[in-house]
Design an enzyme around this catalytic site. Structure first.
Site, PDB file in Angstrom:
ATOM      1  N   SER A   1       0.831  -1.202   0.000  1.00 14.16           N
ATOM      2  CA  SER A   1       0.000   0.000   0.000  1.00 14.16           C
ATOM      3  C   SER A   1       0.870   1.258   0.000  1.00 14.16           C
ATOM      4  CB  SER A   1      -0.976  -0.052   1.179  1.00 14.16           C
ATOM      5  OG  SER A   1      -2.033   0.863   1.012  1.00 14.16           O
TER       6      SER A   1
ATOM      7  N   HIS B   1      -7.848  -5.351  -0.618  1.00 15.40           N
ATOM      8  CA  HIS B   1      -6.617  -4.712  -0.189  1.00 15.40           C
ATOM      9  C   HIS B   1      -6.201  -5.255   1.169  1.00 15.40           C
ATOM     10  CE1 HIS B   1      -3.678  -1.575  -0.614  1.00 15.40           C
ATOM     11  NE2 HIS B   1      -4.020  -0.965   0.512  1.00 15.40           N
TER      12      HIS B   1
ATOM     13  N   GLU C   1      -9.290  -5.137  -4.821  1.00 12.52           N
ATOM     14  CA  GLU C   1      -8.688  -4.155  -3.906  1.00 12.52           C
ATOM     15  C   GLU C   1      -9.729  -3.225  -3.294  1.00 12.52           C
ATOM     16  OE1 GLU C   1      -5.527  -3.885  -3.014  1.00 12.52           O
ATOM     17  OE2 GLU C   1      -4.254  -4.678  -4.610  1.00 12.52           O
TER      18      GLU C   1
END
Length: 479
Positions: A192, A413, A315
């Site tokens: 990330s 995610h 995600e």
């Protein structure tokens, strides 16, 4: 009293005591730079003065000042850790090693995510026991976040959080050998925001020679703000605080006040002409760069560094499912999001609809969000690196679907992290509110992902063919 004495390592800055356990040795809260206090919060990282005697490396570090994060019904504590644990001396690393003595082992340096505002080495997901078990020295890094880390201010260097990671890499080069690591075989990996920082380091001249390989998990090579976008955030922060937008003025303000004004910066409109917000309003902080990293790899070590890069297949679900908005999304919501991220929103929606026949508005909204935040910037960095460093780029896609939140969380995610760290069977990751959901992790998937990361860090080959734009091989994990 233990039968075996705690291990002690002599570093250039002083001696550190760690602990010995089943996977090797663990040393915590080792400073790589001086404490960023007062005006120092807005200065480049400075060398740590060192210490006399033996420093206690058995207790965790303080953390960077940061707000609490809430993801509704989903328990994201393993990802965010304990939040702000007060103490100025937080520019530290944790080191997991099979043994400090004997051998030059591959080194992996992990940079946490958290939207440039949260995260720390104390997050349970970053347990490095499996890496030490498999012969790797793992280093996890704390860095400045939020206003001290990333707000662009007159009189302060930009991207101070990135400078912190650079300083940690300098520390690794100078120190890791005493922990049994090979300073010539360093793999930098992150997820990330941490992965986006790594993309930037691939385009940073000062990073040359500090790492041999990089792993970019759900990051972006196009995630930086332009200087104009950064000025808009800085002006809003200065207005909220009632001070001029200078490092000198901000240095007088306590960290608590910086956290109090974060809601006033949330969801700002950072579209300027054709330039959209690369973080789609999810964070008011990012790198500030005149050129996106994916377009500047020749400036840094990009050509000489092997790259493993990929994303998860759903995600965007993290930002919709826990909040209950996946089901309530409408076609208008999809179009509104597409308008934020692209000059031709109707074309974007049509392309996603064609790629996902029968998808609900919520699924389309998630797809648009995931592509804007991670997918497009990953693809651009992947293509740029493959052109620049032929045969040294490897791509993956992670598709295992978490069954959390009534089976809806999916391959979202962060969900690859338990598999990378080979901790997917930990009970605290399971249950309906746990990141991986009530179902057990698929047999062998964590071993497969983790061993690919270790193999890449060891000799540059994760176990599948390099990515070639003419033959674009992408390794699929799960799904």
């Amino acid at each position: 009293m233990s039968q075996q004495a705690d291990p002690i390592v002599e570093t250039p800055a002083g001696a550190v005591r760690g602990v010995r356990d089943g996977s090797g040795e663990f040393y915590r809260a080792i400073p790589y730079a001086a404490a960023p206090a007062g005006a120092g919060r807005f200065a480049p990282p400075a060398p740590h003065p060192g210490w006399s005697g033996v420093r206690d490396g058995t207790a965790p570090s303080p953390t960077a000042p940061q707000p609490a994060r809430d993801f509704g019904r989903l328990d994201m504590t393993p990802y965010f850790g304990p939040g702000w644990v007060r103490g100025e001396d937080y520019l530290t690393v944790d080191v997991r090693t099979p043994a400090a003595g004997g051998g030059r082992r591959p080194v992996m340096v992990f940079v946490h995510g958290g939207g440039f505002v949260t995260g720390s080495t104390r997050a349970a997901l970053y347990d490095g026991s499996a890496f030490a078990r498999d012969g790797v020295v793992l280093v996890t890094v704390n860095y400045r976040v939020g206003i001290p880390g990333f707000l662009d201010l007159a009189g302060a260097p930009p991207n101070r959080g990135l400078l912190d990671v650079l300083a940690a890499l300098d520390w690794v080069r100078d120190t890791i050998a005493v922990f049994g690591g090979d300073p010539g075989n360093v793999t930098l990996f992150g997820q990330s925001a941490g992965a986006t920082l790594i993309g930037a380091l691939l385009a940073t001249p000062e990073a040359k020679g500090l790492f041999r390989r990089a792993i970019v998990q759900s990051g972006s090579g196009t995630g930086a703000f332009t200087p104009e976008q950064a000025r808009r955030v800085t002006a809003a922060a200065a207005t909220a605080l009632g001070v001029p937008p200078t490092a000198g003025a901000f240095a007088e303000i306590p960290d608590e006040r910086f956290l109090e004004i974060l809601p006033a910066l949330a969801g700002m409109d950072l579209r300027i002409g054709p330039v959209t917000d690369p973080l789609v309003g999810l964070s008011p902080f990012s790198l500030v760069l005149p050129v996106q990293p994916a377009d500047a790899l020749t400036e840094g070590p990009g050509e000489e560094v092997g790259l493993l890069i990929g994303t998860n297949t759903e995600e965007g679900h993290l930002y919709l499912v826990p909040q209950g908005t996946l089901e309530s999304s409408t076609d208008d919501d999809v179009l509104a999001l597409a308008t934020k991220v692209h000059a031709d929103p109707a074309a974007v929606v049509a392309a996603h609809r064609a790629a996902r026949p029968g998808a609900s508005p919520g699924e389309l909204r998630s797809a648009v969000l995931g592509e804007a935040l991670f997918g497009a910037g990953t693809a651009r960095l992947l293509a740029a690196h493959a052109r620049l460093s032929a045969g040294r780029t490897h791509a993956y896609s992670f598709g295992h679907r978490s069954t959390a939140l009534d089976g809806r969380l999916g391959a979202t995610h962060t969900v690859e992290l338990p598999f990378v760290f080979d901790i997917a069977d930990e009970p605290w990751l399971h249950g309906d509110a746990g990141l991986l959901g009530p179902d057990p992790a698929p047999a062998g998937l964590a071993a497969r992902v983790h061993s690919a990361w270790v193999a890449f860090a060891t000799h540059g080959d994760p176990g599948w063919a390099a990515y070639d734009p003419q033959r674009p091989q992408v390794e699929v994990f799960g799904g």
